[in-house]
Structure formats: structure tokens, C-alpha cells
Design a protein around this motif. Structure first.
Motif, PDB file in Angstrom:
ATOM      1  N   VAL A   1       0.816  -1.218   0.000  1.00 29.91           N
ATOM      2  CA  VAL A   1       0.000   0.000   0.000  1.00 29.91           C
ATOM      3  C   VAL A   1       0.846   1.263   0.000  1.00 29.91           C
ATOM      4  O   VAL A   1       0.370   2.340  -0.314  1.00 29.91           O
ATOM      5  N   ALA A   2       2.138   1.125   0.335  1.00 30.16           N
ATOM      6  CA  ALA A   2       3.001   2.301   0.373  1.00 30.16           C
ATOM      7  C   ALA A   2       4.462   1.856   0.279  1.00 30.16           C
ATOM      8  O   ALA A   2       4.762   0.676   0.422  1.00 30.16           O
ATOM      9  N   GLY A   3       5.330   2.833   0.016  1.00 27.72           N
ATOM     10  CA  GLY A   3       6.755   2.539   0.047  1.00 27.72           C
ATOM     11  C   GLY A   3       7.371   2.182  -1.281  1.00 27.72           C
ATOM     12  O   GLY A   3       8.532   1.760  -1.331  1.00 27.72           O
ATOM     13  N   ILE A   4       6.618   2.335  -2.375  1.00 26.77           N
ATOM     14  CA  ILE A   4       7.192   2.051  -3.697  1.00 26.77           C
ATOM     15  C   ILE A   4       8.080   3.213  -4.112  1.00 26.77           C
ATOM     16  O   ILE A   4       7.662   4.356  -4.110  1.00 26.77           O
ATOM     17  N   GLY A   5       9.313   2.905  -4.467  1.00 35.02           N
ATOM     18  CA  GLY A   5      10.258   3.907  -4.918  1.00 35.02           C
ATOM     19  C   GLY A   5      10.360   3.910  -6.430  1.00 35.02           C
ATOM     20  O   GLY A   5       9.383   4.038  -7.142  1.00 35.02           O
ATOM     21  N   ASN A   6      11.575   3.695  -6.925  1.00 35.70           N
ATOM     22  CA  ASN A   6      11.767   3.667  -8.373  1.00 35.70           C
ATOM     23  C   ASN A   6      10.987   2.521  -9.014  1.00 35.70           C
ATOM     24  O   ASN A   6      10.876   1.432  -8.454  1.00 35.70           O
ATOM     25  N   MET A   7      10.473   2.805 -10.205  1.00 43.44           N
ATOM     26  CA  MET A   7       9.833   1.778 -11.023  1.00 43.44           C
ATOM     27  C   MET A   7      10.477   1.850 -12.401  1.00 43.44           C
ATOM     28  O   MET A   7      10.622   2.951 -12.954  1.00 43.44           O
ATOM     29  N   GLY A   8      10.839   0.706 -12.940  1.00 41.11           N
ATOM     30  CA  GLY A   8      11.538   0.751 -14.215  1.00 41.11           C
ATOM     31  C   GLY A   8      11.409  -0.530 -15.003  1.00 41.11           C
ATOM     32  O   GLY A   8      10.688  -1.457 -14.614  1.00 41.11           O
TER      33      GLY A   8
ATOM     34  N   ASP B   1      11.072  -3.630 -12.853  1.00 43.32           N
ATOM     35  CA  ASP B   1      11.925  -3.572 -11.674  1.00 43.32           C
ATOM     36  C   ASP B   1      11.354  -2.522 -10.743  1.00 43.32           C
ATOM     37  O   ASP B   1      11.226  -1.363 -11.131  1.00 43.32           O
ATOM     38  N   VAL B   2      11.002  -2.928  -9.556  1.00 42.15           N
ATOM     39  CA  VAL B   2      10.363  -2.010  -8.618  1.00 42.15           C
ATOM     40  C   VAL B   2      11.128  -2.049  -7.294  1.00 42.15           C
ATOM     41  O   VAL B   2      11.416  -3.128  -6.773  1.00 42.15           O
ATOM     42  N   GLN B   3      11.435  -0.885  -6.800  1.00 46.83           N
ATOM     43  CA  GLN B   3      12.098  -0.777  -5.495  1.00 46.83           C
ATOM     44  C   GLN B   3      11.062  -0.571  -4.412  1.00 46.83           C
ATOM     45  O   GLN B   3      10.259   0.362  -4.487  1.00 46.83           O
ATOM     46  N   ILE B   4      11.095  -1.447  -3.427  1.00 40.31           N
ATOM     47  CA  ILE B   4      10.187  -1.335  -2.284  1.00 40.31           C
ATOM     48  C   ILE B   4      11.016  -1.522  -1.024  1.00 40.31           C
ATOM     49  O   ILE B   4      11.617  -2.579  -0.824  1.00 40.31           O
ATOM     50  N   GLY B   5      11.040  -0.481  -0.220  1.00 48.01           N
ATOM     51  CA  GLY B   5      11.790  -0.582   1.020  1.00 48.01           C
ATOM     52  C   GLY B   5      13.264  -0.885   0.810  1.00 48.01           C
ATOM     53  O   GLY B   5      13.876  -1.584   1.609  1.00 48.01           O
ATOM     54  N   GLY B   6      13.826  -0.377  -0.286  1.00 47.97           N
ATOM     55  CA  GLY B   6      15.232  -0.597  -0.559  1.00 47.97           C
ATOM     56  C   GLY B   6      15.541  -1.884  -1.282  1.00 47.97           C
ATOM     57  O   GLY B   6      16.691  -2.128  -1.669  1.00 47.97           O
ATOM     58  N   LEU B   7      14.567  -2.739  -1.470  1.00 45.75           N
ATOM     59  CA  LEU B   7      14.763  -3.998  -2.187  1.00 45.75           C
ATOM     60  C   LEU B   7      14.327  -3.860  -3.637  1.00 45.75           C
ATOM     61  O   LEU B   7      13.388  -3.134  -3.943  1.00 45.75           O
ATOM     62  N   HIS B   8      15.021  -4.560  -4.549  1.00 47.61           N
ATOM     63  CA  HIS B   8      14.623  -4.612  -5.953  1.00 47.61           C
ATOM     64  C   HIS B   8      13.782  -5.869  -6.162  1.00 47.61           C
ATOM     65  O   HIS B   8      14.241  -6.982  -5.890  1.00 47.61           O
ATOM     66  N   LEU B   9      12.591  -5.679  -6.658  1.00 46.79           N
ATOM     67  CA  LEU B   9      11.718  -6.807  -6.986  1.00 46.79           C
ATOM     68  C   LEU B   9      11.505  -6.845  -8.488  1.00 46.79           C
ATOM     69  O   LEU B   9      11.357  -5.790  -9.127  1.00 46.79           O
TER      70      LEU B   9
END
Length: 114
Positions: free
Chosen positions: A27-34, A95-103
Motif C-alpha cells: 500500500v506504500a513505500g514504492i520507490g523507483n519503477m523501471g 523492476d520495482v524498489q520497495i523498502g530498498g529492495l529490488h523486486l
């Protein structure tokens, strides 16, 4: 958390496709999306990124042809691909960054015929 990519397919050179990647389970915390891509026999390479706060970035090979956008309300990132070339053929991964992790998403295949 799940990433679901879609929109790939077969297209003739010069054509267009739009990829999308939806993030669910957060629900929150999504950073970079690529987006990255991997062509047969090659390493995965950067395509484009849309920072949470900042300007979009593109690789030189797709700049002026591809456009990345994101809808924060839908937790979705898009990649509009125009003037496609056979060398754009690859599996495209979001590639999505969530909480500092790359998913990573599962990948969607784009095939451009000449």
C-alpha cells in the motif's frame, strides 16, 4: 508482494506496444519503477526508470522511441514503445524498489519482426 507484467507480443518493425506492470500486496513505500530487458544470449540491460521523485531516465538505444510512465494510485508502471526495431526483441522485466529492495516481475516477451 507480486509484480504482474503484461502487454508483450509480436509486432512488425515500426509498430508499437505498451507494457504494464502492476504491483499488488503493498500500500506504500514504492520507490523507483523501471524496465529492463534481456535478449536471447545477452545480459539483462537497463531500458528506462521512473523515480518516485525525479526525471525519467532512458537508455540511449530507446531514448526518443520509448516512454515510461507510472500511476501511483494503481501501483502500475507503463512502457510505451514506438518505432520498434527487431533489435528490441527481448523479454522485458519490470523492476520495482520497495523498502530498498529490488523486486522483479516475471517478464513479458516482445518480438519485433522485420
Amino acid at each position: 508482494v507480486q509484480l504482474q507484467a503484461s502487454g508483450g507480443g509480436l509486432v512488425q518493425a515500426g509498430g508499437s506496444l505498451t507494457l504494464s506492470c502492476r504491483v499488488s500486496g503493498v500500500v506504500a513505500g514504492i520507490g523507483n519503477m523501471g524496465w529492463y530487458r534481456q535478449a536471447p544470449g545477452k545480459q539483462r540491460e537497463f531500458v528506462a526508470t521512473y523515480p518516485e521523485n525525479g526525471n525519467q531516465l532512458y537508455s540511449d538505444s530507446v531514448k526518443d522511441r520509448f516512454s515510461i510512465s507510472r500511476n501511483s494510485d494503481k501501483n502500475t508502471v507503463y512502457l510505451q514503445m514506438n518505432s520498434l526495431k527487431p533489435e528490441d526483441t527481448a523479454v522485458y522485466y519490470c523492476d520495482v524498489q520497495i523498502g530498498g529492495l529490488h523486486l522483479w516481475g516475471q517478464g513479458t516477451l516482445v518480438t519485433v519482426s522485420s
